[in-house]
Design a protein around this motif. Sequence first.
Motif, mmCIF file in Angstrom:
data_model
loop_
_atom_site.group_PDB
_atom_site.id
_atom_site.type_symbol
_atom_site.label_atom_id
_atom_site.label_comp_id
_atom_site.label_asym_id
_atom_site.label_seq_id
_atom_site.Cartn_x
_atom_site.Cartn_y
_atom_site.Cartn_z
ATOM 1 N N CYS A 22 -29.579 16.444 38.372
ATOM 2 C CA CYS A 22 -30.433 15.434 39.241
ATOM 3 C C CYS A 22 -30.580 16.002 40.591
ATOM 4 C CB CYS A 22 -29.399 14.079 39.590
ATOM 5 S SG CYS A 22 -28.655 13.231 37.824
ATOM 6 N N VAL A 23 -31.355 15.337 41.575
ATOM 7 C CA VAL A 23 -31.414 15.496 42.642
ATOM 8 C C VAL A 23 -31.136 14.319 43.388
ATOM 9 C CG1 VAL A 23 -33.665 17.012 42.383
ATOM 10 C CG2 VAL A 23 -33.724 14.588 42.774
ATOM 11 N N GLU A 24 -30.765 14.674 44.678
ATOM 12 C CA GLU A 24 -30.382 13.417 45.452
ATOM 13 C C GLU A 24 -31.303 13.509 46.620
ATOM 14 O OE1 GLU A 24 -25.704 13.469 45.295
ATOM 15 O OE2 GLU A 24 -26.377 15.319 46.513
ATOM 16 N N VAL A 25 -31.245 12.251 47.128
ATOM 17 C CA VAL A 25 -32.488 11.936 48.192
ATOM 18 C C VAL A 25 -31.735 11.351 49.483
ATOM 19 C CG1 VAL A 25 -34.529 10.400 49.013
ATOM 20 C CG2 VAL A 25 -34.323 11.722 46.730
ATOM 21 N N ALA A 26 -32.083 11.680 50.814
ATOM 22 C CA ALA A 26 -31.379 11.213 51.897
ATOM 23 C C ALA A 26 -32.739 10.754 52.780
ATOM 24 C CB ALA A 26 -30.536 12.058 52.591
ATOM 25 N N PHE A 27 -32.556 9.551 53.387
ATOM 26 C CA PHE A 27 -33.859 9.084 54.385
ATOM 27 C C PHE A 27 -32.802 9.418 55.538
ATOM 28 C CE2 PHE A 27 -34.325 6.197 50.641
ATOM 29 C CZ PHE A 27 -35.766 6.625 50.272
ATOM 30 N N LEU A 28 -33.775 10.281 56.242
ATOM 31 C CA LEU A 28 -33.536 11.121 57.647
ATOM 32 C C LEU A 28 -34.205 10.267 58.654
ATOM 33 C CD1 LEU A 28 -33.891 14.638 56.388
ATOM 34 C CD2 LEU A 28 -31.940 13.125 56.334
ATOM 35 N N ASP A 29 -33.695 10.747 60.007
ATOM 36 C CA ASP A 29 -34.247 10.303 61.319
ATOM 37 C C ASP A 29 -35.957 10.751 61.273
ATOM 38 O OD1 ASP A 29 -31.934 9.150 62.048
ATOM 39 O OD2 ASP A 29 -31.441 11.073 63.365
ATOM 40 N N GLY A 30 -36.737 9.911 61.988
ATOM 41 C CA GLY A 30 -38.049 10.091 62.127
ATOM 42 C C GLY A 30 -38.941 9.857 60.722
ATOM 43 N N GLY A 31 -38.144 8.939 59.827
ATOM 44 C CA GLY A 31 -39.046 8.850 58.473
ATOM 45 C C GLY A 31 -38.867 9.941 57.438
ATOM 46 N N LYS A 32 -38.239 11.041 57.934
ATOM 47 C CA LYS A 32 -38.367 12.402 56.881
ATOM 48 C C LYS A 32 -37.591 12.103 55.910
ATOM 49 C CE LYS A 32 -39.321 15.569 60.528
ATOM 50 N NZ LYS A 32 -39.050 16.517 61.456
ATOM 51 N N VAL A 33 -37.610 12.781 54.770
ATOM 52 C CA VAL A 33 -36.643 12.529 53.478
ATOM 53 C C VAL A 33 -36.144 13.946 52.974
ATOM 54 C CG1 VAL A 33 -36.734 11.848 51.189
ATOM 55 C CG2 VAL A 33 -38.246 10.326 52.917
ATOM 56 N N GLY A 34 -34.926 13.657 52.759
ATOM 57 C CA GLY A 34 -34.304 15.319 52.387
ATOM 58 C C GLY A 34 -34.258 15.281 50.810
ATOM 59 N N VAL A 35 -34.293 16.308 50.259
ATOM 60 C CA VAL A 35 -34.019 16.325 48.642
ATOM 61 C C VAL A 35 -33.151 17.454 48.466
ATOM 62 C CG1 VAL A 35 -35.136 16.609 46.401
ATOM 63 C CG2 VAL A 35 -36.083 15.275 48.202
ATOM 64 N N ARG A 36 -32.114 17.258 47.512
ATOM 65 C CA ARG A 36 -31.483 18.421 47.307
ATOM 66 C C ARG A 36 -30.915 18.551 45.875
ATOM 67 N NH1 ARG A 36 -25.518 17.213 50.326
ATOM 68 N NH2 ARG A 36 -24.964 15.416 49.033
ATOM 69 N N ASP A 37 -30.386 19.416 45.410
ATOM 70 C CA ASP A 37 -29.702 19.503 43.803
ATOM 71 C C ASP A 37 -28.312 18.960 44.114
ATOM 72 O OD1 ASP A 37 -28.631 20.444 41.692
ATOM 73 O OD2 ASP A 37 -29.237 22.373 41.650
ATOM 74 N N SER A 38 -28.171 18.142 43.300
ATOM 75 C CA SER A 38 -26.718 17.308 43.281
ATOM 76 C C SER A 38 -25.606 18.290 42.846
ATOM 77 C CB SER A 38 -26.751 16.068 42.320
ATOM 78 O OG SER A 38 -26.976 16.585 40.827
ATOM 79 N N LYS A 39 -25.978 19.278 42.003
ATOM 80 C CA LYS A 39 -24.905 20.001 41.811
ATOM 81 C C LYS A 39 -24.434 21.366 42.674
ATOM 82 C CE LYS A 39 -27.097 21.741 38.162
ATOM 83 N NZ LYS A 39 -28.344 20.793 38.498
ATOM 84 N N ASP A 40 -25.515 21.244 43.646
ATOM 85 C CA ASP A 40 -25.037 22.209 44.833
ATOM 86 C C ASP A 40 -25.393 21.461 46.311
ATOM 87 O OD1 ASP A 40 -24.645 24.720 46.349
ATOM 88 O OD2 ASP A 40 -26.498 25.273 45.923
ATOM 89 N N ALA A 41 -24.312 20.535 46.395
ATOM 90 C CA ALA A 41 -24.226 19.878 47.531
ATOM 91 C C ALA A 41 -24.330 20.546 48.893
ATOM 92 C CB ALA A 41 -23.007 18.908 47.507
#
Length: 70
Positions: A22-41
């Motif tokens: 899976c991927v994980e998503v985070a809503f960041l400041d300024g409307g930006k969006v982070g995406v990362r590999d759930s297995k490599d936090a």
Amino acid sequence: MNVHLPNAQWFKSSYSQAGGECVEVAFLDGGKVGVRDSKDADGPALVFTPGEWDVFTRCLGSGGFDCPRS
């Protein structure tokens, strides 16, 4: 560019399978969006601007990345 995101609130889609890749998503400041590999936090994350995120998700929803640039 290396971005440190210690306060990001990461989440997985409700469509994610337990133990799946899976991927994980985070809503960041300024409307930006982070995406990362759930297995490599602690690994790298992609950070999208709001416009980039809109194009990315629209192209995923259309079945791929043959989406024309706008």
